[in-house]
Design an enzyme around this catalytic site. Structure first.
Site, PDB file in Angstrom:
ATOM      1  N   SER A   1      33.900  43.113  41.731  1.00  0.00           N
ATOM      2  CA  SER A   1      34.941  42.607  40.905  1.00  0.00           C
ATOM      3  C   SER A   1      36.314  42.384  41.537  1.00  0.00           C
ATOM      4  CB  SER A   1      35.116  43.390  39.678  1.00  0.00           C
ATOM      5  OG  SER A   1      35.449  44.513  40.238  1.00  0.00           O
TER       6      SER A   1
ATOM      7  N   THR B   1      39.065  44.185  36.485  1.00  0.00           N
ATOM      8  CA  THR B   1      40.203  44.151  37.184  1.00  0.00           C
ATOM      9  C   THR B   1      40.581  45.689  37.768  1.00  0.00           C
ATOM     10  OG1 THR B   1      41.086  42.451  36.379  1.00  0.00           O
ATOM     11  CG2 THR B   1      42.458  43.718  37.330  1.00  0.00           C
TER      12      THR B   1
ATOM     13  N   THR C   1      42.026  41.467  41.358  1.00  0.00           N
ATOM     14  CA  THR C   1      40.398  40.937  40.781  1.00  0.00           C
ATOM     15  C   THR C   1      40.044  39.399  41.290  1.00  0.00           C
ATOM     16  OG1 THR C   1      39.493  40.648  38.601  1.00  0.00           O
ATOM     17  CG2 THR C   1      41.482  39.515  38.819  1.00  0.00           C
TER      18      THR C   1
ATOM     19  N   ARG D   1      39.646  28.519  37.439  1.00  0.00           N
ATOM     20  CA  ARG D   1      40.008  29.253  36.224  1.00  0.00           C
ATOM     21  C   ARG D   1      40.977  30.468  36.783  1.00  0.00           C
ATOM     22  NH1 ARG D   1      39.685  35.042  35.062  1.00  0.00           N
ATOM     23  NH2 ARG D   1      39.768  35.088  32.611  1.00  0.00           N
TER      24      ARG D   1
ATOM     25  N   THR E   1      42.498  45.178  31.875  1.00  0.00           N
ATOM     26  CA  THR E   1      41.394  44.787  32.165  1.00  0.00           C
ATOM     27  C   THR E   1      40.566  43.949  30.988  1.00  0.00           C
ATOM     28  OG1 THR E   1      39.386  45.368  33.779  1.00  0.00           O
ATOM     29  CG2 THR E   1      40.194  46.793  31.983  1.00  0.00           C
ATOM     30  N   GLY E   2      39.834  43.148  31.424  1.00  0.00           N
ATOM     31  CA  GLY E   2      38.808  42.654  30.258  1.00  0.00           C
ATOM     32  C   GLY E   2      39.109  41.158  30.490  1.00  0.00           C
TER      33      GLY E   2
HETATM   34  N1  ASP Z   1      41.014  40.340  33.327  1.00  0.00           N
HETATM   35  C1  ASP Z   1      40.369  39.741  34.533  1.00  0.00           C
HETATM   36  C2  ASP Z   1      40.134  38.188  34.276  1.00  0.00           C
HETATM   37  O1  ASP Z   1      40.180  37.833  33.190  1.00  0.00           O
HETATM   38  C3  ASP Z   1      38.806  40.182  34.490  1.00  0.00           C
HETATM   39  C4  ASP Z   1      38.618  41.632  34.565  1.00  0.00           C
HETATM   40  O2  ASP Z   1      39.429  42.654  34.247  1.00  0.00           O
HETATM   41  O3  ASP Z   1      37.559  42.187  34.877  1.00  0.00           O
HETATM   42  O4  ASP Z   1      40.443  37.516  35.323  1.00  0.00           O
END
Ligand code: ASP
Length: 332
Positions: A88, A190, A208, A218, A241-242
């Site tokens: 990731s 992330t 990330t 994106r 994160t997320g």
């Molecule tokens: N926040 C990150 C994103 O949307 C992804 C992640 O945290 O896994 O790119």
């Protein structure tokens, strides 16, 4: 358990979706610093999203030797960027739907300066490129080819970031290539690091490869100052994160720091930021994960997520611990 596994365990399988006490503060009017003179700050400290003990250990080494929080957060992120097994972040990150590994990262220091890179390809240490943007350019953010050209001009090595393991995973995904930009079919996470050094200065960084199999081009929340990361040296810092789209829509990290400025603890502030997401009309929160961690000037910390299995790694008082985060959705 690996970070990927954590977030996978938080998946909403029915949909086939994978996801990731009030501070008694007072204002020191001379410095506008939010400190409680009755509490001895627990510093230095470093916290990070997910189970990344090697990253926090690297950062701690720097902090305990009297190094800066800025160096600590950068070096912490670099550990995970170089870890090819982590799919990731950095080298080995899962690619977009077209097979390109594209990285987002940012960094912010105690002076409120920041640097970011978005859609960076072929360079493992996106966080260090972000730092160079902050320190060596008049800009905050560089994107794509421009960011790559800049990195190479600064001596960064060009590399293929798509490892065999990530290529295989992508090829398998491509057999069906089901994807919705809102409801993610893949997991993501992330690495965000926040630190306070012995001087009491705060810095933060995050890095990330973004959502796996995202649309080409994106960009998520992680390189967006205020969304994926925010630091105010008088107050504290936060990192996310997320599902980045949801973090951007609520400017999550800035919100958390402002809530701490108003007197909330890091834990309360993280919880409030998650509520802003889940309380939105028609929120689809059951279908995605968002997690936040935060630290205030005293070295108090907090972590909160929508779903179970988010965690924070904290190195404080000589102890490096991975701590499961409390979460909102206790009903499924
Ligand atoms: N926040 C990150 C994103 O949307 C992804 C992640 O945290 O896994 O790119």
């Amino acid at each position: 358990m690996k970070r990927r596994k954590f977030i996978k365990n938080a998946s909403l399988t029915s949909l086939g979706i994978t996801v990731a006490g009030t501070l008694n503060s007072c204002v020191d009017s001379s410095e506008n610093t939010f400190v409680n003179p009755k509490i001895k700050p627990q510093i230095p400290v470093v916290i990070a999203t997910w189970n990344v003990k090697f990253a926090t250990a690297e950062a701690w080494k720097i902090l305990i030797d009297g190094g800066s929080a800025l160096d600590a957060v950068e070096q912490g992120c670099r550990i995970e960027e170089a870890n090819e097994k982590g799919q990731s972040v950095g080298k080995g990150g899962l690619p977009d739907r077209d097979g390109n590994v594209t990285l987002d990262a940012c960094i912010m220091n105690e002076q409120g300066n920041c640097g970011a890179v978005v859609f960076l390809q072929n360079i493992t240490h996106a966080v260090s490129v972000a730092r160079r943007v902050m320190e060596d350019t008049p800009h905050v953010m560089l994107a794509g080819k421009g960011a790559e050209k800049f990195a190479i001009s600064k001596g960064f090595k060009k590399e293929n970031l798509l490892t065999e393991a990530s290529k295989l995973a992508w090829k398998k995904w491509a057999e069906t290539s089901q994807y919705s930009p809102i409801i993610n079919i893949e997991n993501h996470d992330t690495v965000g690091v926040l630190a306070i050094d012995k001087n009491g200065d705060i810095s933060g960084a995050c890095t990330t490869s973004g959502l796996a199999y995202k649309m080409n081009g994106r960009v998520g929340d992680s390189p967006i100052i205020g969304s994926g990361l925010f630091v105010d040296n008088n107050v504290g810092g936060a990192v996310a994160t997320g599902l980045g789209e949801e973090v951007v829509k609520t400017v999550g990290s800035f919100l958390i720091v402002e809530l701490m400025r108003q007197g909330k603890t890091p834990q309360q502030a993280c919880e409030e930021a998650i509520r802003r997401i889940v309380d939105k009309p028609n929120s689809q929160y059951k279908n995605f994960q968002v997690g936040y961690i935060a630290v205030n000037k005293q070295g108090e910390t907090g972590a909160y997520s929508i779903h179970q299995w988010f965690s924070m790694t904290k190195y404080q008082n000589g102890e490096n611990q991975n701590i499961q985060s409390d979460y909102f959705n206790k009903n499924c």
